[in-house]
Design a protein around this motif. Structure first.
Motif, PDB file in Angstrom:
ATOM      1  N   SER A 342      -3.874   2.878  -8.156  1.00 19.41           N
ATOM      2  CA  SER A 342      -3.894   4.275  -7.733  1.00 19.41           C
ATOM      3  C   SER A 342      -2.459   4.762  -7.612  1.00 19.41           C
ATOM      4  N   ASP A 343      -2.253   6.064  -7.791  1.00 16.29           N
ATOM      5  CA  ASP A 343      -0.873   6.578  -7.786  1.00 16.29           C
ATOM      6  C   ASP A 343      -0.300   6.730  -6.383  1.00 16.29           C
ATOM      7  N   ASN A 344      -1.135   6.691  -5.361  1.00 14.03           N
ATOM      8  CA  ASN A 344      -0.691   6.724  -3.964  1.00 14.03           C
ATOM      9  C   ASN A 344      -1.913   6.543  -3.079  1.00 14.03           C
ATOM     10  N   GLY A 345      -1.718   6.599  -1.767  1.00 14.08           N
ATOM     11  CA  GLY A 345      -2.834   6.479  -0.851  1.00 14.08           C
ATOM     12  C   GLY A 345      -3.707   7.725  -0.829  1.00 14.08           C
ATOM     13  N   PRO A 346      -4.739   7.730   0.014  1.00  9.71           N
ATOM     14  CA  PRO A 346      -5.684   8.850   0.035  1.00  9.71           C
ATOM     15  C   PRO A 346      -5.066  10.124   0.590  1.00  9.71           C
ATOM     16  N   GLY A 355     -10.230   9.608   0.579  1.00  5.17           N
ATOM     17  CA  GLY A 355     -10.538   8.191   0.606  1.00  5.17           C
ATOM     18  C   GLY A 355     -10.250   7.522   1.934  1.00  5.17           C
ATOM     19  N   TYR A 356     -10.232   6.202   1.880  1.00  6.62           N
ATOM     20  CA  TYR A 356     -10.060   5.412   3.100  1.00  6.62           C
ATOM     21  C   TYR A 356      -8.942   4.391   2.917  1.00  6.62           C
ATOM     22  N   THR A 357      -8.150   4.249   3.956  1.00  5.61           N
ATOM     23  CA  THR A 357      -7.172   3.171   4.018  1.00  5.61           C
ATOM     24  C   THR A 357      -7.239   2.557   5.407  1.00  5.61           C
ATOM     25  N   PRO A 358      -7.119   1.250   5.526  1.00  6.50           N
ATOM     26  CA  PRO A 358      -7.110   0.639   6.864  1.00  6.50           C
ATOM     27  C   PRO A 358      -5.758   0.746   7.549  1.00  6.50           C
ATOM     28  N   PHE A 359      -4.771   1.277   6.841  1.00  7.40           N
ATOM     29  CA  PHE A 359      -3.401   1.294   7.345  1.00  7.40           C
ATOM     30  C   PHE A 359      -3.049   2.645   7.971  1.00  7.40           C
ATOM     31  N   ARG A 360      -1.920   2.668   8.647  1.00  6.38           N
ATOM     32  CA  ARG A 360      -1.415   3.900   9.231  1.00  6.38           C
ATOM     33  C   ARG A 360      -0.915   4.833   8.132  1.00  6.38           C
ATOM     34  N   GLY A 361      -1.126   6.149   8.338  1.00  3.44           N
ATOM     35  CA  GLY A 361      -0.612   7.119   7.388  1.00  3.44           C
ATOM     36  C   GLY A 361      -1.529   7.328   6.195  1.00  3.44           C
ATOM     37  N   ALA A 362      -1.079   8.164   5.280  1.00  8.42           N
ATOM     38  CA  ALA A 362      -1.842   8.508   4.084  1.00  8.42           C
ATOM     39  C   ALA A 362      -0.873   9.094   3.071  1.00  8.42           C
ATOM     40  N   LYS A 363      -1.401   9.608   1.976  1.00  6.31           N
ATOM     41  CA  LYS A 363      -0.571  10.254   0.960  1.00  6.31           C
ATOM     42  C   LYS A 363       0.381  11.249   1.617  1.00  6.31           C
ATOM     43  N   GLY A 364       1.618  11.226   1.188  1.00  3.12           N
ATOM     44  CA  GLY A 364       2.617  12.102   1.760  1.00  3.12           C
ATOM     45  C   GLY A 364       3.526  11.410   2.753  1.00  3.12           C
ATOM     46  N   THR A 365       3.139  10.210   3.194  1.00  2.03           N
ATOM     47  CA  THR A 365       3.963   9.447   4.127  1.00  2.03           C
ATOM     48  C   THR A 365       4.397   8.139   3.483  1.00  2.03           C
ATOM     49  N   THR A 366       5.399   7.508   4.088  1.00  2.00           N
ATOM     50  CA  THR A 366       5.829   6.192   3.615  1.00  2.00           C
ATOM     51  C   THR A 366       5.361   5.082   4.549  1.00  2.00           C
ATOM     52  N   PHE A 367       4.423   5.400   5.451  1.00  2.00           N
ATOM     53  CA  PHE A 367       3.691   4.351   6.133  1.00  2.00           C
ATOM     54  C   PHE A 367       2.784   3.666   5.112  1.00  2.00           C
ATOM     55  N   GLU A 368       2.253   2.505   5.481  1.00  2.26           N
ATOM     56  CA  GLU A 368       1.465   1.707   4.536  1.00  2.26           C
ATOM     57  C   GLU A 368       0.298   2.485   3.928  1.00  2.26           C
ATOM     58  N   GLY A 369      -0.339   3.337   4.724  1.00  4.64           N
ATOM     59  CA  GLY A 369      -1.474   4.094   4.206  1.00  4.64           C
ATOM     60  C   GLY A 369      -1.130   5.026   3.074  1.00  4.64           C
ATOM     61  N   GLY A 370       0.126   5.428   2.983  1.00  2.86           N
ATOM     62  CA  GLY A 370       0.535   6.326   1.917  1.00  2.86           C
ATOM     63  C   GLY A 370       0.979   5.630   0.653  1.00  2.86           C
ATOM     64  N   VAL A 371       1.431   4.364   0.791  1.00  2.00           N
ATOM     65  CA  VAL A 371       2.081   3.715  -0.347  1.00  2.00           C
ATOM     66  C   VAL A 371       1.500   2.353  -0.730  1.00  2.00           C
ATOM     67  N   TYR A 490       2.415  -8.755   9.077  1.00  2.00           N
ATOM     68  CA  TYR A 490       1.415  -9.813   9.185  1.00  2.00           C
ATOM     69  C   TYR A 490       0.720  -9.803  10.547  1.00  2.00           C
ATOM     70  N   ILE A 491       1.402  -9.342  11.564  1.00  2.00           N
ATOM     71  CA  ILE A 491       0.767  -9.280  12.882  1.00  2.00           C
ATOM     72  C   ILE A 491       0.445  -7.845  13.291  1.00  2.00           C
ATOM     73  N   ASP A 492       0.978  -6.884  12.548  1.00  2.00           N
ATOM     74  CA  ASP A 492       0.793  -5.475  12.892  1.00  2.00           C
ATOM     75  C   ASP A 492       0.725  -4.633  11.624  1.00  2.00           C
ATOM     76  N   PRO A 493      -0.332  -4.804  10.813  1.00  2.00           N
ATOM     77  CA  PRO A 493      -0.409  -4.074   9.548  1.00  2.00           C
ATOM     78  C   PRO A 493      -0.565  -2.571   9.725  1.00  2.00           C
ATOM     79  N   LYS A 494      -0.934  -2.124  10.920  1.00  2.00           N
ATOM     80  CA  LYS A 494      -1.068  -0.689  11.170  1.00  2.00           C
ATOM     81  C   LYS A 494       0.233  -0.055  11.658  1.00  2.00           C
TER      82      LYS A 494
END
Length: 531
Positions: A342-346, A355-371, A490-494
């Motif tokens: 995918s070109d980026n997160g949801p 869409g859904y990501t288990p991580f913090r953030g989303a498209k538009g951010t550089t938190f894990e959910g976005g990238v 590894y201990i804090d993926p969010k």
């Protein structure tokens, strides 16, 4: 809303350089395993034994087939990390993805695969092997934007390099990296283009009276919009400039049918190319699942959830299966490297059309959910089935893999610019392959935001939503404060609890890696194209 007091990247990097946690002059960070082989290439972790095994493997395949391998990228628009079943979604979240899941079972599933934070930056980076900050393609080109120069004019695209190496190169589907002449896919090296320049919403908003009544129901505003709106024709372009405008999207039903039109074209092209004497590179870019999604009225219900986004996920999966089946039936499956991503997160701003990501953030951010995005490498007979790796992979590395597979040497690339890709061919193809990438760097426009090195991720700046799901429309870029935010994923993926001064001894190491990265921009200045 909190106020933003931006600090120039150069100032922030100066603080890194001079602060108490910086790495001393001449000191190599103790976690950094990389070796720089050329001044203008990103340093990589040397794995010579792994490289040798895979080089032999590729040479054997070429001898058996008598031709170079084909390359197929399947790039979904805005699919979340947690949407496919193989990444924890699928039937559990209302849209089964049996075909994507099968690719993962029969190939290599990457769990730390990274994109850029939004569409245009990722799509340009994978075709140039360079960070968007370097090329100037830092964000989507919007209606009314006035570029000061064509960012593609002096870039050497992967499509051009492979075309020169004897490949037939084609992009199907969404482009979103420039509509003017000189910036279209068939202008920058692709032999053929068949698709739509913009994202779905930029086309469908003309017809969606419930979502955009102030536009659709106001003739005067519609005339003004049409004067600057992106093209809504299916476009067929050919190297050399010939461009044909085909069917125009004129309804939401047309928009819903567009995905199948594109998939059918790629499938027919695979059948045709398999009979020819040229290897092919196809980048198939899905229009879905970027909002606004509309179901194909000819396919019936495809998902348990019934929501338009879930229908889009299921349709993408359907076409993935059909495209892979076409490779098999054409007799080229075992000589084709396939990568799904995918070109980026949801894009959570479109929720529930998102869409859904288990991580913090989303498209538009550089938190894990976005990238952090799905990444599946599949090559029947060449990639050991059932592999899974959490080693780092940046989608820019696809540039290096394609060059290697296509027999294009790195020394043919210009030496007057910096390349950020790493050739990860042996990581993907070795039965027990390991990544050769030590770090992934995250930019937001011209701001250096973060870096992941092994399991550690440090943030210098963050994009924070000011309301639920508002990661683009209602977010602010902020400095992190007294100290960089360092997370152990590894201990804090969010990314909820920084551990820089309490439970981590490697803050200086990661900051040292950022310092090295920043130095490349001083030696190889980035372009400014007016975005």
């Amino acid at each position: 809303m909190r106020a933003v007091y931006p600090i120039a990247t150069s100032t922030l990097l100066g603080l890194i350089l001079l602060g108490p946690v910086s790495v001393g002059l001449g000191q190599k960070p103790n976690l950094d395993r990389t070796l720089r082989t050329a001044d203008n290439f990103e340093p990589a972790i040397p794995r010579s034994d792994q490289d040798d095994v895979v080089a032999t493997k590729l040479a054997k395949l070429k001898k058996e087939t008598g031709r170079k391998p084909n390359i197929l990228w399947l790039v979904v628009d805005d699919m979340g990390y947690g949407d496919p079943g193989c990444y924890g979604g699928g039937a559990a979240v209302g849209a089964a993805t049996p075909n994507i899941d099968r690719l993962a079972r029969e190939g290599l599933k990457l769990t730390s695969c990274y994109s850029q934070h939004t569409c245009t930056p990722t799509r340009s980076a994978i075709l140039t092997g360079r960070l968007p900050r370097r090329t100037g393609l830092t964000r989507p080109i919007l209606a009314g934007d006035k570029l000061t120069k064509n960012p593609w004019a002096d870039e050497v695209s992967l499509a051009r390099l492979l075309s020169d190496a004897g490949y037939f190169t084609m992009l199907t589907g969404k482009w979103h990296v420039g509509e003017p002449e000189g910036m279209r896919p068939h202008d920058i090296g692709f032999d053929e283009y068949y698709g739509y320049y913009p994202a779905q919403k930029e086309i469908s908003q003309r017809f969606d009276s419930r979502r955009f009544p102030d536009l659709v129901n106001d003739p005067e505003r519609m005339r003004a919009f049409e004067a600057i709106a992106p093209d809504n024709h299916l476009t067929h372009g050919f190297k050399g400039g010939r461009t044909e405008k085909l069917a125009q999207v004129q309804s939401l039903e047309d928009m819903g049918r567009a995905e199948k039109v594109l998939a059918d074209f790629t499938i027919e092209k695979i059948k045709e190319l398999a009979k020819g004497d040229k290897p092919f590179f196809i980048e198939h870019c899905f229009m879905k699942v970027h909002c606004d999604n509309f179901p194909n009225p000819d396919l019936g219900s495809l998902s348990a959830a019934k929501y338009f986004y879930k229908e889009a996920v299921a349709e993408v999966d359907l076409h993935v299966g059909e495209i892979i089946k076409a490779l098999d039936e054409a007799g080229v499956l075992e000589n084709t490297f396939v990568f799904f991503t995918s070109d980026n997160g949801p894009q959570m701003d479109g929720w529930p059309d998102a869409g859904y990501t288990p991580f913090r953030g989303a498209k538009g951010t550089t938190f894990e959910g976005g990238v952090r995005v799905p990444g599946i490498a599949y090559w029947k007979g060449m990639i050991e089935p059932g592999r899974e790796s959490d080693d780092l992979f940046d989608l820019m590395d696809l540039f290096g893999v394609a060059l290697n597979v296509g027999g294009v040497k790195h020394d043919t690339l210009p030496t007057d610019r910096y390349y950020d890709f790493i050739d990860q061919t042996s990581f993907l193809l070795h039965d027990e392959g390991h990544s050769q990438r030590e770090a992934v760097y995250f930019w937001w426009g011209t701001e250096l935001m973060a870096c992941r090195m092994r399991e550690y991720k440090v943030h210098l700046k963050v994009a924070l939503p000011e309301s639920t799901h508002m990661h683009i429309d209602y977010a602010t870029i902020q400095d992190v404060g007294l100290a960089p935010w360092l997370f152990n994923l590894y201990i804090d993926p969010k990314e909820q609890m920084p551990v820089g001064h309490r439970r981590n001894a490697f803050l200086a190491t990661v900051l040292g890696k950022l310092k090295q990265h920043a130095a490349t921009f001083k030696k190889y200045p980035p372009k400014d194209v007016g975005l």
